[in-house]
Design a protein around this motif. Sequence first.
Motif, short mmCIF file in Angstrom:
data_model
loop_
_atom_site.label_atom_id
_atom_site.label_comp_id
_atom_site.label_asym_id
_atom_site.label_seq_id
_atom_site.Cartn_x
_atom_site.Cartn_y
_atom_site.Cartn_z
N ASP A 17 0.85 -1.19 0.00
CA ASP A 17 0.00 0.00 0.00
C ASP A 17 0.89 1.24 0.00
O ASP A 17 1.54 1.55 0.99
N LEU A 18 0.91 1.95 -1.13
CA LEU A 18 1.73 3.16 -1.26
C LEU A 18 0.86 4.42 -1.31
O LEU A 18 1.33 5.49 -1.68
N THR A 19 -0.39 4.28 -0.91
CA THR A 19 -1.36 5.38 -0.95
C THR A 19 -0.81 6.66 -0.35
O THR A 19 -0.97 7.74 -0.93
N ASP A 20 -0.16 6.57 0.80
CA ASP A 20 0.30 7.77 1.49
C ASP A 20 1.49 8.45 0.82
O ASP A 20 1.95 9.49 1.26
N HIS A 21 1.98 7.87 -0.30
CA HIS A 21 3.07 8.48 -1.05
C HIS A 21 2.65 8.87 -2.47
O HIS A 21 3.49 9.27 -3.28
N GLN A 61 8.91 10.66 -3.34
CA GLN A 61 10.01 9.71 -3.21
C GLN A 61 10.36 9.49 -1.75
O GLN A 61 10.32 10.42 -0.94
N ASP A 62 10.68 8.26 -1.41
CA ASP A 62 11.05 7.88 -0.05
C ASP A 62 11.94 6.66 -0.15
O ASP A 62 11.58 5.67 -0.77
N PHE A 63 13.11 6.73 0.45
CA PHE A 63 14.09 5.65 0.39
C PHE A 63 14.04 4.75 1.62
O PHE A 63 14.84 3.83 1.75
N ALA A 64 13.13 5.01 2.56
CA ALA A 64 13.03 4.20 3.78
C ALA A 64 12.59 2.77 3.46
O ALA A 64 11.98 2.51 2.42
N ALA A 65 12.90 1.86 4.36
CA ALA A 65 12.50 0.46 4.20
C ALA A 65 10.99 0.38 4.03
O ALA A 65 10.24 1.12 4.66
N SER A 66 10.54 -0.51 3.15
CA SER A 66 9.12 -0.74 2.86
C SER A 66 8.42 0.48 2.28
O SER A 66 7.20 0.60 2.38
N SER A 67 9.17 1.41 1.71
CA SER A 67 8.56 2.58 1.11
C SER A 67 8.75 2.56 -0.40
O SER A 67 8.98 1.50 -0.98
N VAL A 68 8.65 3.70 -1.05
CA VAL A 68 8.57 3.78 -2.50
C VAL A 68 9.76 3.12 -3.20
O VAL A 68 9.60 2.14 -3.94
N TYR A 69 10.95 3.62 -3.00
CA TYR A 69 12.11 3.14 -3.76
C TYR A 69 12.38 1.66 -3.52
O TYR A 69 12.54 0.89 -4.47
N ILE A 70 12.43 1.26 -2.28
CA ILE A 70 12.74 -0.14 -1.94
C ILE A 70 11.64 -1.07 -2.47
O ILE A 70 11.92 -2.16 -2.97
#
Length: 135
Positions: A17-21, A61-70
């Motif tokens: 779920d990437l809704t918040d991004h 964009q977000d590089f945190a674990a379990s976020s957009v990039y990863i």
Amino acid sequence: MAVFLQNDVQVTVNSVDLTDHVASITWTESADELDTTSMGSANRTRLGGLKDGSVSIEFHQDFAASSVYISLYSLLGTTTTVTMTPTSGSLSATNPKHSASALVTELPVIDGGVGDLATISVTWPLSGAVTVTTS
């Protein structure tokens, strides 16, 4: 739901779920137009052909674990399931969930200038049929 504020669209990619991004999403479906006009016709006639589609998403964009990039990096060059529901409410005829396989053809790592909000925009072609769920 005849008219609604588009601020609650639900988006998942590969079951994440990437809704918040998600800053924006455009889900497009189309069909080829086949010309069936024959000699002697005064007007064109047409037939719908193969269906196609794409999904365009602008992410914060977000590089945190379990976020957009990863979540997206390992999907480059593969097909994955993308879903979109107009609101977080219960599925219904007026709040249908669209699901499809999309070919992840691009993944910008960073895109912007000094002082810009870190966002990336992708457009992926759909692969196969779209499923619409209303319950």
